[in-house]
Enzyme design. Sequence first.
Site, PDB file in Angstrom:
ATOM      1  N   ASP A 153     -34.570 -26.830 -37.721  1.00  0.00           N
ATOM      2  CA  ASP A 153     -33.519 -27.644 -38.339  1.00  0.00           C
ATOM      3  C   ASP A 153     -32.358 -27.730 -37.355  1.00  0.00           C
ATOM      4  OD1 ASP A 153     -31.522 -28.822 -39.802  1.00  0.00           O
ATOM      5  OD2 ASP A 153     -31.456 -27.291 -41.375  1.00  0.00           O
ATOM      6  N   GLY A 180     -28.128 -27.320 -29.059  1.00  0.00           N
ATOM      7  CA  GLY A 180     -29.496 -27.227 -29.551  1.00  0.00           C
ATOM      8  C   GLY A 180     -30.538 -26.518 -28.718  1.00  0.00           C
ATOM      9  N   ASP A 182     -33.223 -23.672 -27.502  1.00  0.00           N
ATOM     10  CA  ASP A 182     -34.081 -22.829 -28.338  1.00  0.00           C
ATOM     11  C   ASP A 182     -35.045 -22.022 -27.476  1.00  0.00           C
ATOM     12  OD1 ASP A 182     -36.432 -24.591 -27.873  1.00  0.00           O
ATOM     13  OD2 ASP A 182     -35.325 -26.002 -29.154  1.00  0.00           O
ATOM     14  N   HIS A 255     -19.111  -4.004 -31.571  1.00  0.00           N
ATOM     15  CA  HIS A 255     -18.563  -4.667 -32.744  1.00  0.00           C
ATOM     16  C   HIS A 255     -19.663  -5.470 -33.417  1.00  0.00           C
ATOM     17  CE1 HIS A 255     -18.082  -7.317 -29.224  1.00  0.00           C
ATOM     18  NE2 HIS A 255     -18.507  -8.265 -30.052  1.00  0.00           N
ATOM     19  N   ARG A 333     -29.172  -5.462 -21.781  1.00  0.00           N
ATOM     20  CA  ARG A 333     -27.807  -5.567 -21.279  1.00  0.00           C
ATOM     21  C   ARG A 333     -26.917  -5.242 -22.461  1.00  0.00           C
ATOM     22  NH1 ARG A 333     -22.955  -8.643 -22.608  1.00  0.00           N
ATOM     23  NH2 ARG A 333     -21.806  -9.039 -20.685  1.00  0.00           N
ATOM     24  N   ASP A 335     -23.339  -5.109 -24.294  1.00  0.00           N
ATOM     25  CA  ASP A 335     -22.043  -5.780 -24.315  1.00  0.00           C
ATOM     26  C   ASP A 335     -20.905  -4.783 -24.533  1.00  0.00           C
ATOM     27  OD1 ASP A 335     -20.623  -8.370 -24.343  1.00  0.00           O
ATOM     28  OD2 ASP A 335     -20.136  -7.817 -26.412  1.00  0.00           O
ATOM     29  N   GLU A 364     -22.141  -3.603 -19.591  1.00  0.00           N
ATOM     30  CA  GLU A 364     -21.090  -4.550 -19.192  1.00  0.00           C
ATOM     31  C   GLU A 364     -19.821  -3.739 -18.930  1.00  0.00           C
ATOM     32  OE1 GLU A 364     -18.437  -8.398 -20.605  1.00  0.00           O
ATOM     33  OE2 GLU A 364     -19.230  -6.988 -22.084  1.00  0.00           O
ATOM     34  N   ASP A 431     -19.144 -15.438 -18.488  1.00  0.00           N
ATOM     35  CA  ASP A 431     -17.777 -14.974 -18.722  1.00  0.00           C
ATOM     36  C   ASP A 431     -16.791 -15.401 -17.640  1.00  0.00           C
ATOM     37  OD1 ASP A 431     -17.921 -13.662 -21.210  1.00  0.00           O
ATOM     38  OD2 ASP A 431     -18.821 -11.887 -20.298  1.00  0.00           O
ATOM     39  N   ASP A 475     -14.807 -20.319 -19.296  1.00  0.00           N
ATOM     40  CA  ASP A 475     -15.344 -20.558 -20.640  1.00  0.00           C
ATOM     41  C   ASP A 475     -14.421 -21.520 -21.410  1.00  0.00           C
ATOM     42  OD1 ASP A 475     -16.453 -20.297 -23.170  1.00  0.00           O
ATOM     43  OD2 ASP A 475     -15.594 -18.313 -23.516  1.00  0.00           O
ATOM     44  N   ARG A 479     -20.449 -23.167 -19.494  1.00  0.00           N
ATOM     45  CA  ARG A 479     -21.590 -23.050 -20.404  1.00  0.00           C
ATOM     46  C   ARG A 479     -22.136 -24.428 -20.788  1.00  0.00           C
ATOM     47  NH1 ARG A 479     -19.295 -18.237 -24.487  1.00  0.00           N
ATOM     48  NH2 ARG A 479     -18.560 -16.858 -22.825  1.00  0.00           N
TER      49      ARG A 479
END
Length: 579
Positions: A153, A180, A182, A255, A333, A335, A364, A431, A475, A479
Amino acid sequence: MNKQALYHICESEYSFPLDEKKLKLRFRTMRDDDIASIDVFWNVSFRIYKEQKITPMALECVDDLFAYYTATIEADIPAYSYVFRLTLQSGKIYFYSERGLSHLYDFAFAHIDSFRMGFINKNDIILENEAFKGAVFYQIFPERFCSLDKNIDKSHVNRPWDTLDLKSQRSDVIQDVFIGGDLKGIISKLEYLKDLGVDAIYMTPITKGDTNHKYDVVDYYNVDKMFGTNEDLLNLVDAAHKLQMKVVLDLVFNHSSMRHEMFQDVIKRGKNSPYYNFYFVDGDKPTREPLNYYCFAAVWGMPKLNSNNYDEQAYFVDVGKHFIQKYNIDGYRLDVANEVSHDFWINFKRELLKIKPNIILIGECWYNSHAYLRANEFESVMNYPFLNACVDYFVTRRYDAEKFAERLNNLLMRYQDNSNRMMLNLLDSHDVERFYDRVAPNKDLYFLAVVTLIMYVGWPMIYYGDEIFMKGGPDPHNRKGMEWISHEYASYDYQLFRRILHLRKDKLVREGDIKITNVGSLFSLSRYIGDERIVLLINNSDSPLSYEVPNKEIVLSNGYNAGTFKDYSFVIYKTSKNK
């Protein structure tokens, strides 16, 4: 002799085992000091008082301030005591022990003040991960790499694939632009990556989150439906492994999303929630105004997890085991790893090793990370200091060839040898702005940075699109959607990029030791095994330079011809170390 510059400490980057018998020692002095030689007086600890072996130290490298001497010692029992003897140009002799400098040393008292490696224990040795030896990594941002799956979807998609409008239109939300990408799209490009010279792919998070980057984890166990299904992940790993490529996932344990069921339970039940101590909440329940809980940076939607809590640790150990046992993932990896407790990582590593002995953990950490690079924590960290050094040499020109060599040598002296062999070196990532964006349109200059990355010791990482010179500032502009329709794929420049990556197929580049210096204005980096070496020379200037290399031994070059380096040029050649 500058006495204040002298430095050595046991069981550190100045004294570390290479295997169960060999101990490597480093000793630091002031650069250009009046030292003629340094020797190590050593033996098995209970023997040194009556017999001392003497091993000369070799000058390994220099940085802007210091010189670093090294030696390797080995005995039948790996329990060592040692002191250093410094001979000055004048002939004067000093001994250096834990007491400091002295003109004489009485080995009858070596048990009191010699340096000591109590015993080399196998579990404490940082060993190079053989499964990833010299590997070339390729970082993929799944939402932006390739869109192929017609069964997903795609109602979340709100920009075309080639959009440059990557900033959110809402002031209260960030990273809500979707184009989109994937998992099936990634699968379809694995053979392309293999041909490019890639050995391992690293994907930013693929589990459920509200943003395009998925670092706000809502569900730690399942693939986000935007990317496909859990079966797609299994198929991706299987397809990569059939091509002898490794797969590394991004895990976020600092987090979670505030929408994660654990934090939602804390909001609902407060101190009565079993997850209350999984977070840092100052009060009965979390509130936004005033903000009474720790979060990632100042992002209230990403509450910080309490890695000191043993129940929380057990939860995330299960997450780590899940992707290994169900999908055969090769590594992680991690974060914001530097904000998670050492205790957490020690427990995490210990439990994962029980089910996958060759698992790799890449933290990281953006700065000197020696505190995490131990046998019981990380194999590697993302080597942003290497990137910063490259920026200072190739972009801002803060460094000349000599200063660049000194800086890279300084970075190598931060860590043990095998840690250096597993550092994830990079020129850009999701980043930071793309490196080519900093130097465009000068592709020759860009190639100098790329070839340095590939020739340097460790694991080089390519960010998706680097090979076709994609541009992008900070950023979110770094990206963009991968440009699969580009004239670059048919260009000489793309083929040169590919040939540079394929240098890693050479054992000297993949496994050799490293020597970094300068030859006048040329930067020089050598990789060597025994007497054989491969040498990189770089002219990072806008003027031609003359320097003759043996033409019959040239492996690869750009802008070099018959003893002349044009502006922004390099040459790589093989030779004997003794020539």
